[in-house]
Design a protein around this motif. Structure first.
Motif, PDB file in Angstrom:
ATOM      1  N   SER A 104       0.834  -1.208   0.000  1.00 57.85           N
ATOM      2  CA  SER A 104       0.000   0.000   0.000  1.00 57.85           C
ATOM      3  C   SER A 104       0.867   1.255   0.000  1.00 57.85           C
ATOM      4  O   SER A 104       2.008   1.240   0.439  1.00 57.85           O
ATOM      5  CB  SER A 104      -0.935  -0.009   1.209  1.00 57.85           C
ATOM      6  N   ILE A 107      -2.319   7.710  -1.084  1.00 56.20           N
ATOM      7  CA  ILE A 107      -2.711   8.141  -2.433  1.00 56.20           C
ATOM      8  C   ILE A 107      -2.003   9.434  -2.835  1.00 56.20           C
ATOM      9  O   ILE A 107      -1.675   9.639  -3.993  1.00 56.20           O
ATOM     10  CB  ILE A 107      -4.256   8.259  -2.529  1.00 56.20           C
ATOM     11  N   MET A 224      -6.914   6.612 -10.161  1.00 64.56           N
ATOM     12  CA  MET A 224      -7.459   6.876  -8.822  1.00 64.56           C
ATOM     13  C   MET A 224      -8.702   6.039  -8.535  1.00 64.56           C
ATOM     14  O   MET A 224      -8.976   5.705  -7.389  1.00 64.56           O
ATOM     15  CB  MET A 224      -7.846   8.354  -8.703  1.00 64.56           C
ATOM     16  N   TRP A 225      -9.480   5.730  -9.591  1.00 67.89           N
ATOM     17  CA  TRP A 225     -10.795   5.133  -9.331  1.00 67.89           C
ATOM     18  C   TRP A 225     -11.090   3.818 -10.042  1.00 67.89           C
ATOM     19  O   TRP A 225     -11.952   3.067  -9.595  1.00 67.89           O
ATOM     20  CB  TRP A 225     -11.903   6.146  -9.719  1.00 67.89           C
ATOM     21  N   TYR A 235      -1.582  -0.500  -4.045  1.00 70.32           N
ATOM     22  CA  TYR A 235      -2.914   0.089  -3.875  1.00 70.32           C
ATOM     23  C   TYR A 235      -2.841   1.216  -2.861  1.00 70.32           C
ATOM     24  O   TYR A 235      -1.936   1.262  -2.015  1.00 70.32           O
ATOM     25  CB  TYR A 235      -3.919  -0.976  -3.437  1.00 70.32           C
ATOM     26  N   PRO A 236      -3.824   2.148  -2.959  1.00 66.31           N
ATOM     27  CA  PRO A 236      -3.822   3.256  -2.008  1.00 66.31           C
ATOM     28  C   PRO A 236      -4.096   2.763  -0.586  1.00 66.31           C
ATOM     29  O   PRO A 236      -4.980   1.917  -0.400  1.00 66.31           O
ATOM     30  CB  PRO A 236      -4.955   4.164  -2.500  1.00 66.31           C
ATOM     31  N   VAL A 238      -5.689   2.307   2.801  1.00 66.80           N
ATOM     32  CA  VAL A 238      -7.084   2.559   3.192  1.00 66.80           C
ATOM     33  C   VAL A 238      -7.098   3.240   4.561  1.00 66.80           C
ATOM     34  O   VAL A 238      -6.738   2.650   5.569  1.00 66.80           O
ATOM     35  CB  VAL A 238      -7.872   1.230   3.236  1.00 66.80           C
ATOM     36  N   THR A 242     -13.340   7.247   1.537  1.00 68.31           N
ATOM     37  CA  THR A 242     -13.020   7.396   0.106  1.00 68.31           C
ATOM     38  C   THR A 242     -12.032   6.321  -0.349  1.00 68.31           C
ATOM     39  O   THR A 242     -12.233   5.661  -1.375  1.00 68.31           O
ATOM     40  CB  THR A 242     -12.408   8.794  -0.163  1.00 68.31           C
ATOM     41  N   THR A 243     -10.954   6.144   0.411  1.00 69.10           N
ATOM     42  CA  THR A 243      -9.962   5.154  -0.020  1.00 69.10           C
ATOM     43  C   THR A 243     -10.528   3.731   0.077  1.00 69.10           C
ATOM     44  O   THR A 243     -10.159   2.864  -0.714  1.00 69.10           O
ATOM     45  CB  THR A 243      -8.652   5.279   0.790  1.00 69.10           C
ATOM     46  N   GLN A 246     -12.495   3.321  -3.074  1.00 68.11           N
ATOM     47  CA  GLN A 246     -11.573   3.115  -4.201  1.00 68.11           C
ATOM     48  C   GLN A 246     -11.078   1.670  -4.221  1.00 68.11           C
ATOM     49  O   GLN A 246     -11.100   0.993  -5.253  1.00 68.11           O
ATOM     50  CB  GLN A 246     -10.362   4.057  -4.080  1.00 68.11           C
ATOM     51  N   MET A 247     -10.665   1.205  -3.069  1.00 63.31           N
ATOM     52  CA  MET A 247     -10.129  -0.161  -2.981  1.00 63.31           C
ATOM     53  C   MET A 247     -11.207  -1.192  -3.343  1.00 63.31           C
ATOM     54  O   MET A 247     -10.926  -2.177  -4.042  1.00 63.31           O
ATOM     55  CB  MET A 247      -9.619  -0.373  -1.546  1.00 63.31           C
TER      56      MET A 247
END
Ligand code: SF4
Ligand code: SF4
Length: 393
Positions: A104, A107, A224-225, A235-236, A238, A242-243, A246-247
Protein backbone atom coordinates in the motif's frame (compact mmCIF):
# COMPACT_ATOMS: atom_id res chain seq x y z
CA UNK A 1 6.37 -47.87 -44.38
CA UNK A 2 9.31 -46.14 -42.70
CA UNK A 3 8.39 -42.83 -44.28
CA UNK A 4 4.80 -43.22 -43.05
CA UNK A 5 6.11 -43.59 -39.52
CA UNK A 6 8.64 -40.78 -39.65
CA UNK A 7 6.74 -38.14 -41.59
CA UNK A 8 3.73 -36.23 -40.33
CA UNK A 9 0.80 -36.37 -42.77
CA UNK A 10 0.87 -33.12 -44.76
CA UNK A 11 -2.76 -32.37 -43.88
CA UNK A 12 -1.83 -31.95 -40.21
CA UNK A 13 0.84 -29.41 -40.97
CA UNK A 14 0.28 -25.72 -41.14
CA UNK A 15 0.98 -24.44 -44.65
CA UNK A 16 3.76 -22.44 -43.06
CA UNK A 17 5.47 -25.44 -41.42
CA UNK A 18 9.22 -25.06 -41.99
CA UNK A 19 12.32 -27.22 -41.86
CA UNK A 20 14.46 -27.10 -38.72
CA UNK A 21 17.37 -25.46 -40.57
CA UNK A 22 15.24 -22.68 -42.04
CA UNK A 23 13.50 -22.14 -38.72
CA UNK A 24 16.87 -21.81 -36.97
CA UNK A 25 18.05 -19.29 -39.56
CA UNK A 26 14.90 -17.20 -39.18
CA UNK A 27 15.20 -17.37 -35.38
CA UNK A 28 18.82 -16.22 -35.34
CA UNK A 29 18.10 -12.45 -35.43
CA UNK A 30 15.76 -12.78 -32.45
CA UNK A 31 18.30 -14.87 -30.51
CA UNK A 32 20.93 -12.19 -31.14
CA UNK A 33 18.48 -9.47 -30.13
CA UNK A 34 17.75 -11.28 -26.85
CA UNK A 35 21.50 -11.64 -26.18
CA UNK A 36 22.01 -7.95 -26.90
CA UNK A 37 19.14 -6.97 -24.61
CA UNK A 38 20.45 -9.00 -21.69
CA UNK A 39 24.18 -8.39 -22.05
CA UNK A 40 23.98 -5.52 -19.49
CA UNK A 41 22.39 -7.93 -16.98
CA UNK A 42 25.42 -10.23 -17.24
CA UNK A 43 27.72 -7.30 -16.59
CA UNK A 44 25.98 -6.58 -13.30
CA UNK A 45 26.84 -8.58 -10.21
CA UNK A 46 24.23 -11.08 -8.98
CA UNK A 47 23.90 -14.77 -9.75
CA UNK A 48 20.08 -14.65 -9.66
CA UNK A 49 19.97 -11.87 -12.22
CA UNK A 50 22.20 -13.90 -14.52
CA UNK A 51 20.00 -16.99 -14.15
CA UNK A 52 16.87 -14.91 -14.86
CA UNK A 53 18.45 -13.35 -17.96
CA UNK A 54 19.70 -16.71 -19.26
CA UNK A 55 16.33 -18.38 -18.78
CA UNK A 56 14.55 -15.56 -20.58
CA UNK A 57 16.97 -15.62 -23.54
CA UNK A 58 16.39 -19.37 -23.92
CA UNK A 59 12.61 -19.07 -23.40
CA UNK A 60 12.10 -16.24 -25.90
CA UNK A 61 14.38 -17.86 -28.50
CA UNK A 62 12.72 -21.28 -28.15
CA UNK A 63 9.23 -19.78 -28.54
CA UNK A 64 10.24 -17.82 -31.62
CA UNK A 65 11.78 -20.94 -33.11
CA UNK A 66 8.50 -22.81 -32.54
CA UNK A 67 6.56 -19.98 -34.17
CA UNK A 68 8.81 -20.28 -37.20
CA UNK A 69 8.76 -24.09 -37.28
CA UNK A 70 5.01 -24.57 -36.92
CA UNK A 71 3.64 -21.43 -38.56
CA UNK A 72 1.49 -20.86 -35.45
CA UNK A 73 1.68 -17.56 -33.60
CA UNK A 74 -0.94 -17.39 -30.86
CA UNK A 75 -0.20 -20.85 -29.48
CA UNK A 76 3.46 -20.05 -28.64
CA UNK A 77 3.04 -16.35 -27.87
CA UNK A 78 0.56 -17.36 -25.19
CA UNK A 79 3.24 -19.17 -23.14
CA UNK A 80 5.30 -15.99 -22.96
CA UNK A 81 2.33 -13.74 -22.36
CA UNK A 82 0.78 -15.78 -19.56
CA UNK A 83 4.19 -16.23 -17.90
CA UNK A 84 4.60 -12.47 -18.04
CA UNK A 85 1.13 -11.89 -16.58
CA UNK A 86 1.70 -14.33 -13.73
CA UNK A 87 5.30 -13.52 -12.86
CA UNK A 88 5.14 -9.73 -13.13
CA UNK A 89 2.92 -9.24 -10.05
CA UNK A 90 4.99 -11.73 -8.05
CA UNK A 91 8.24 -9.89 -8.80
CA UNK A 92 6.66 -6.45 -8.41
CA UNK A 93 5.01 -7.22 -5.08
CA UNK A 94 8.19 -8.88 -3.77
CA UNK A 95 10.27 -5.80 -4.59
CA UNK A 96 7.62 -3.48 -3.08
CA UNK A 97 7.65 -5.48 0.12
CA UNK A 98 11.46 -5.55 0.15
CA UNK A 99 11.71 -1.75 -0.30
CA UNK A 100 8.63 -0.47 1.57
CA UNK A 101 7.49 -3.45 3.60
CA UNK A 102 3.96 -3.14 2.12
CA UNK A 103 1.98 -3.03 -1.13
CA UNK A 104 0.00 0.00 0.00
CA UNK A 105 0.99 3.59 -0.59
CA UNK A 106 -0.75 6.83 0.54
CA UNK A 107 -2.71 8.14 -2.43
CA UNK A 108 -1.02 11.56 -2.17
CA UNK A 109 2.37 9.91 -2.61
CA UNK A 110 1.04 7.91 -5.53
CA UNK A 111 -0.05 11.07 -7.36
CA UNK A 112 2.96 13.14 -6.35
CA UNK A 113 5.64 10.90 -7.71
CA UNK A 114 6.49 7.80 -5.73
CA UNK A 115 5.33 5.09 -8.12
CA UNK A 116 6.86 3.60 -11.27
CA UNK A 117 5.77 4.79 -14.70
CA UNK A 118 2.63 3.07 -15.95
CA UNK A 119 1.75 3.31 -19.65
CA UNK A 120 -1.98 3.22 -18.82
CA UNK A 121 -1.68 6.88 -17.84
CA UNK A 122 -0.49 8.09 -21.27
CA UNK A 123 -3.93 9.02 -22.73
CA UNK A 124 -4.68 11.05 -19.60
CA UNK A 125 -1.42 13.02 -19.84
CA UNK A 126 -1.97 14.39 -23.32
CA UNK A 127 -4.60 17.12 -22.80
CA UNK A 128 -3.19 18.66 -19.60
CA UNK A 129 0.35 18.48 -21.01
CA UNK A 130 -0.71 20.12 -24.30
CA UNK A 131 -2.69 22.91 -22.64
CA UNK A 132 -0.66 23.68 -19.52
CA UNK A 133 2.63 21.81 -20.09
CA UNK A 134 2.03 19.98 -16.85
CA UNK A 135 2.43 16.24 -16.39
CA UNK A 136 -0.48 15.37 -14.12
CA UNK A 137 0.85 12.02 -12.96
CA UNK A 138 4.55 12.46 -12.57
CA UNK A 139 5.44 9.23 -10.80
CA UNK A 140 9.03 8.31 -11.36
CA UNK A 141 8.83 9.59 -14.93
CA UNK A 142 9.77 13.04 -13.60
CA UNK A 143 13.27 13.90 -14.74
CA UNK A 144 15.77 13.13 -12.04
CA UNK A 145 19.48 13.81 -11.65
CA UNK A 146 20.27 10.22 -12.61
CA UNK A 147 17.73 9.99 -15.46
CA UNK A 148 17.05 13.44 -16.88
CA UNK A 149 15.33 12.15 -20.04
CA UNK A 150 13.09 9.54 -18.48
CA UNK A 151 9.78 11.04 -19.68
CA UNK A 152 11.04 11.42 -23.22
CA UNK A 153 12.55 7.94 -23.29
CA UNK A 154 9.52 6.10 -21.94
CA UNK A 155 6.94 7.91 -24.04
CA UNK A 156 9.23 7.97 -27.10
CA UNK A 157 9.78 4.20 -26.87
CA UNK A 158 6.10 3.51 -26.45
CA UNK A 159 5.25 5.71 -29.45
CA UNK A 160 7.93 4.23 -31.72
CA UNK A 161 6.89 0.67 -30.95
CA UNK A 162 3.20 1.43 -31.21
CA UNK A 163 3.70 2.99 -34.64
CA UNK A 164 5.41 -0.20 -35.82
CA UNK A 165 3.02 -2.81 -34.41
CA UNK A 166 -0.17 -0.87 -33.57
CA UNK A 167 -2.36 -2.47 -30.95
CA UNK A 168 -0.08 -5.50 -30.76
CA UNK A 169 1.24 -3.76 -27.64
CA UNK A 170 -1.79 -5.30 -25.90
CA UNK A 171 -0.86 -8.87 -26.82
CA UNK A 172 2.95 -8.76 -26.69
CA UNK A 173 3.80 -6.33 -23.86
CA UNK A 174 0.88 -5.63 -21.52
CA UNK A 175 1.49 -7.84 -18.48
CA UNK A 176 -2.00 -6.99 -17.23
CA UNK A 177 -3.47 -8.70 -20.31
CA UNK A 178 -1.33 -11.75 -19.56
CA UNK A 179 -3.16 -12.28 -16.26
CA UNK A 180 -6.52 -12.36 -18.04
CA UNK A 181 -5.22 -14.59 -20.79
CA UNK A 182 -4.08 -17.04 -18.10
CA UNK A 183 -7.57 -17.24 -16.57
CA UNK A 184 -9.18 -17.44 -20.02
CA UNK A 185 -6.93 -20.39 -20.88
CA UNK A 186 -8.01 -22.46 -17.86
CA UNK A 187 -11.39 -23.91 -18.93
CA UNK A 188 -11.66 -26.22 -21.94
CA UNK A 189 -14.91 -24.66 -23.16
CA UNK A 190 -16.69 -21.34 -22.88
CA UNK A 191 -19.33 -21.35 -20.19
CA UNK A 192 -20.89 -18.15 -21.52
CA UNK A 193 -20.99 -17.99 -25.30
CA UNK A 194 -23.27 -15.06 -26.10
CA UNK A 195 -21.83 -11.62 -25.47
CA UNK A 196 -23.50 -8.42 -26.61
CA UNK A 197 -21.33 -6.94 -29.39
CA UNK A 198 -22.22 -3.44 -28.19
CA UNK A 199 -19.93 -4.09 -25.22
CA UNK A 200 -17.05 -3.31 -27.60
CA UNK A 201 -18.05 0.35 -27.38
CA UNK A 202 -17.57 0.57 -23.61
CA UNK A 203 -13.75 1.10 -23.67
CA UNK A 204 -14.26 4.08 -26.01
CA UNK A 205 -16.78 5.60 -23.63
CA UNK A 206 -14.43 5.05 -20.67
CA UNK A 207 -11.53 6.52 -22.66
CA UNK A 208 -13.50 9.68 -23.39
CA UNK A 209 -14.70 9.90 -19.80
CA UNK A 210 -11.26 9.55 -18.18
CA UNK A 211 -9.46 11.82 -20.65
CA UNK A 212 -11.95 14.66 -20.22
CA UNK A 213 -12.34 14.24 -16.47
CA UNK A 214 -8.59 13.91 -15.89
CA UNK A 215 -8.01 17.17 -17.76
CA UNK A 216 -10.81 18.89 -15.82
CA UNK A 217 -9.74 17.64 -12.39
CA UNK A 218 -6.03 17.63 -13.14
CA UNK A 219 -5.53 14.16 -11.80
CA UNK A 220 -5.38 10.68 -13.39
CA UNK A 221 -8.97 9.62 -12.83
CA UNK A 222 -8.53 6.06 -14.13
CA UNK A 223 -5.61 5.37 -11.77
CA UNK A 224 -7.46 6.88 -8.82
CA UNK A 225 -10.79 5.13 -9.33
CA UNK A 226 -10.95 2.46 -11.99
CA UNK A 227 -7.73 0.48 -12.44
CA UNK A 228 -8.37 -3.22 -11.63
CA UNK A 229 -4.63 -3.88 -11.53
CA UNK A 230 -4.08 -1.84 -8.39
CA UNK A 231 -5.16 -5.07 -6.73
CA UNK A 232 -1.99 -6.89 -7.83
CA UNK A 233 0.50 -4.02 -7.89
CA UNK A 234 0.30 -1.24 -5.34
CA UNK A 235 -2.91 0.09 -3.87
CA UNK A 236 -3.82 3.26 -2.01
CA UNK A 237 -3.55 2.86 1.77
CA UNK A 238 -7.08 2.56 3.19
CA UNK A 239 -7.52 5.26 5.83
CA UNK A 240 -10.87 6.85 4.98
CA UNK A 241 -14.26 6.07 3.46
CA UNK A 242 -13.02 7.40 0.11
CA UNK A 243 -9.96 5.15 -0.02
CA UNK A 244 -12.08 2.19 1.14
CA UNK A 245 -14.50 2.83 -1.78
CA UNK A 246 -11.57 3.11 -4.20
CA UNK A 247 -10.13 -0.16 -2.98
CA UNK A 248 -13.56 -1.83 -3.19
CA UNK A 249 -13.88 -0.73 -6.83
CA UNK A 250 -10.39 -1.99 -7.73
CA UNK A 251 -10.98 -5.42 -6.18
CA UNK A 252 -14.47 -5.81 -7.69
CA UNK A 253 -13.25 -4.87 -11.17
CA UNK A 254 -10.27 -7.20 -10.87
CA UNK A 255 -12.33 -10.15 -9.66
CA UNK A 256 -15.06 -9.61 -12.28
CA UNK A 257 -13.16 -8.55 -15.40
CA UNK A 258 -9.78 -10.19 -14.93
CA UNK A 259 -10.64 -13.47 -13.19
CA UNK A 260 -14.30 -14.55 -13.33
CA UNK A 261 -15.43 -13.32 -16.75
CA UNK A 262 -12.29 -14.46 -18.63
CA UNK A 263 -12.77 -17.88 -17.03
CA UNK A 264 -16.44 -18.05 -18.06
CA UNK A 265 -16.10 -16.60 -21.56
CA UNK A 266 -12.52 -17.52 -22.57
CA UNK A 267 -12.21 -13.85 -23.63
CA UNK A 268 -9.98 -11.08 -22.35
CA UNK A 269 -12.95 -9.21 -20.96
CA UNK A 270 -11.07 -6.37 -19.27
CA UNK A 271 -9.23 -5.65 -22.53
CA UNK A 272 -12.30 -6.09 -24.73
CA UNK A 273 -14.95 -4.31 -22.66
CA UNK A 274 -13.23 -1.93 -20.29
CA UNK A 275 -9.61 -0.87 -20.86
CA UNK A 276 -9.36 2.77 -22.08
CA UNK A 277 -5.67 2.35 -22.88
CA UNK A 278 -6.55 -0.54 -25.21
CA UNK A 279 -9.10 1.67 -26.98
CA UNK A 280 -6.44 4.37 -27.30
CA UNK A 281 -3.99 1.84 -28.78
CA UNK A 282 -6.64 0.78 -31.33
CA UNK A 283 -6.30 4.20 -32.96
CA UNK A 284 -2.74 3.30 -33.95
CA UNK A 285 -3.99 0.26 -35.88
CA UNK A 286 -5.08 2.78 -38.53
CA UNK A 287 -1.57 3.95 -39.23
CA UNK A 288 0.69 0.94 -38.79
CA UNK A 289 1.72 -1.45 -41.50
CA UNK A 290 0.46 -4.83 -40.34
CA UNK A 291 -3.02 -6.26 -40.14
CA UNK A 292 -5.02 -9.48 -40.41
CA UNK A 293 -7.09 -9.94 -43.56
CA UNK A 294 -9.44 -12.64 -44.81
CA UNK A 295 -9.10 -14.24 -48.20
CA UNK A 296 -12.70 -14.36 -49.42
CA UNK A 297 -11.91 -16.96 -52.05
CA UNK A 298 -10.90 -19.47 -49.39
CA UNK A 299 -13.20 -18.45 -46.53
CA UNK A 300 -16.23 -20.67 -45.93
CA UNK A 301 -17.77 -18.43 -43.23
CA UNK A 302 -17.45 -21.11 -40.56
CA UNK A 303 -16.82 -18.38 -37.89
CA UNK A 304 -14.14 -20.44 -36.12
CA UNK A 305 -11.89 -17.38 -36.21
CA UNK A 306 -14.61 -15.21 -34.70
CA UNK A 307 -15.09 -17.64 -31.82
CA UNK A 308 -11.36 -17.86 -31.17
CA UNK A 309 -10.79 -14.09 -31.04
CA UNK A 310 -10.10 -13.15 -27.40
CA UNK A 311 -11.24 -9.54 -27.75
CA UNK A 312 -14.27 -9.84 -30.06
CA UNK A 313 -12.40 -7.99 -32.79
CA UNK A 314 -14.26 -9.90 -35.50
CA UNK A 315 -17.87 -9.88 -36.61
CA UNK A 316 -19.62 -11.79 -39.39
CA UNK A 317 -19.75 -8.55 -41.42
CA UNK A 318 -16.07 -7.73 -40.90
CA UNK A 319 -15.08 -11.25 -42.04
CA UNK A 320 -17.30 -10.85 -45.10
CA UNK A 321 -15.51 -7.57 -45.80
CA UNK A 322 -12.17 -9.36 -45.35
CA UNK A 323 -11.06 -7.27 -42.37
CA UNK A 324 -10.88 -7.21 -38.58
CA UNK A 325 -12.49 -4.52 -36.45
CA UNK A 326 -10.37 -1.64 -35.16
CA UNK A 327 -9.70 -3.31 -31.80
CA UNK A 328 -7.67 -6.21 -33.26
CA UNK A 329 -4.54 -6.71 -31.15
CA UNK A 330 -2.76 -8.95 -33.69
CA UNK A 331 -2.53 -11.94 -31.38
CA UNK A 332 -2.87 -14.38 -34.29
CA UNK A 333 -5.57 -16.60 -32.71
CA UNK A 334 -7.84 -16.23 -35.74
CA UNK A 335 -5.05 -17.14 -38.17
CA UNK A 336 -4.03 -20.16 -36.08
CA UNK A 337 -7.62 -21.40 -35.88
CA UNK A 338 -8.61 -21.08 -39.54
CA UNK A 339 -8.61 -24.50 -41.15
CA UNK A 340 -8.88 -23.06 -44.67
CA UNK A 341 -5.86 -20.75 -44.40
CA UNK A 342 -8.22 -17.90 -45.24
CA UNK A 343 -7.17 -15.70 -42.29
CA UNK A 344 -3.78 -14.25 -43.17
CA UNK A 345 -1.19 -11.77 -41.98
CA UNK A 346 -0.98 -8.81 -44.32
CA UNK A 347 1.46 -6.02 -45.00
CA UNK A 348 -0.51 -2.96 -46.04
CA UNK A 349 0.14 -1.87 -49.60
CA UNK A 350 0.64 -5.45 -50.84
CA UNK A 351 -1.87 -7.85 -52.37
CA UNK A 352 -3.90 -9.73 -49.75
CA UNK A 353 -2.83 -13.36 -49.24
CA UNK A 354 0.05 -13.03 -51.69
CA UNK A 355 2.88 -13.61 -49.19
CA UNK A 356 1.22 -13.91 -45.79
CA UNK A 357 4.18 -15.69 -44.19
CA UNK A 358 6.49 -12.86 -45.17
CA UNK A 359 4.08 -10.37 -43.59
CA UNK A 360 3.88 -12.51 -40.44
CA UNK A 361 7.65 -12.76 -40.22
CA UNK A 362 8.18 -9.01 -40.59
CA UNK A 363 5.48 -8.30 -38.02
CA UNK A 364 6.87 -10.86 -35.58
CA UNK A 365 10.39 -9.45 -35.81
CA UNK A 366 8.99 -6.12 -34.58
CA UNK A 367 6.56 -7.56 -32.05
CA UNK A 368 8.94 -10.15 -30.60
CA UNK A 369 11.77 -7.63 -30.35
CA UNK A 370 9.39 -5.40 -28.38
CA UNK A 371 8.20 -8.33 -26.25
CA UNK A 372 11.80 -9.29 -25.45
CA UNK A 373 12.81 -5.75 -24.61
CA UNK A 374 9.88 -4.93 -22.30
CA UNK A 375 8.32 -8.21 -21.25
CA UNK A 376 11.60 -10.15 -21.28
CA UNK A 377 13.31 -7.78 -18.87
CA UNK A 378 10.26 -7.86 -16.57
CA UNK A 379 10.34 -11.67 -16.69
CA UNK A 380 14.07 -11.78 -15.95
CA UNK A 381 13.71 -9.42 -12.97
CA UNK A 382 10.73 -11.38 -11.63
CA UNK A 383 12.56 -14.69 -11.98
CA UNK A 384 15.64 -13.35 -10.20
CA UNK A 385 13.46 -11.92 -7.40
CA UNK A 386 11.64 -15.24 -7.01
CA UNK A 387 14.93 -17.18 -6.95
CA UNK A 388 16.06 -14.82 -4.18
CA UNK A 389 13.15 -16.02 -2.05
CA UNK A 390 13.87 -19.71 -2.61
CA UNK A 391 15.71 -21.53 0.18
CA UNK A 392 18.74 -22.22 -2.05
CA UNK A 393 22.33 -22.14 -0.92
S1 SF4 B 1 -12.04 -19.56 -39.66
FE1 SF4 B 1 -11.27 -19.22 -41.76
S2 SF4 B 1 -12.84 -20.12 -43.08
FE2 SF4 B 1 -13.78 -19.87 -41.05
S3 SF4 B 1 -14.78 -17.85 -41.16
FE3 SF4 B 1 -12.74 -17.51 -40.31
S4 SF4 B 1 -11.47 -17.00 -42.12
FE4 SF4 B 1 -13.35 -17.95 -42.89
S1 SF4 C 1 -8.96 -10.50 -34.99
FE1 SF4 C 1 -7.45 -12.19 -34.88
S2 SF4 C 1 -5.47 -11.23 -34.46
FE2 SF4 C 1 -7.08 -9.70 -34.05
S3 SF4 C 1 -7.44 -9.87 -31.83
FE3 SF4 C 1 -8.93 -11.22 -32.86
S4 SF4 C 1 -7.93 -13.23 -32.93
FE4 SF4 C 1 -6.34 -11.73 -32.44
Amino acid sequence: MASRVLTRPPALRSPAFRSIGRSVLLTLPMALWALLMFTPSFRQPGRNLHIGALLVILFMTALFFLMMRTGKTYRWRRYFFVALGLLFPVGFIASLVAVRGTMSIPIERMVSGDTPFCYMVIPMLILPAAVTRTIIFPGSILPTASNPHSIAIMIGLWLALTLVVGKAWCSYVCFFGGIEEGFAALPKRMKIRKLDPRLRLVPWAILLFVVVLSAALFEPVYCMWLCPFKTVTEYPAVHSVTTAIQMGIFITLFAGLVVVLPYLTKKRTQCAFFCPFGAFQSLFNKINLFEIRFDREKCVDCTLCQTSCPTMALSAESIREGKTLLNCMKCGACVDSCKKSAAVWHLKGTKVALKPERARLLFLYGAWAMATMFGGSILANSISTIIGFLPLR
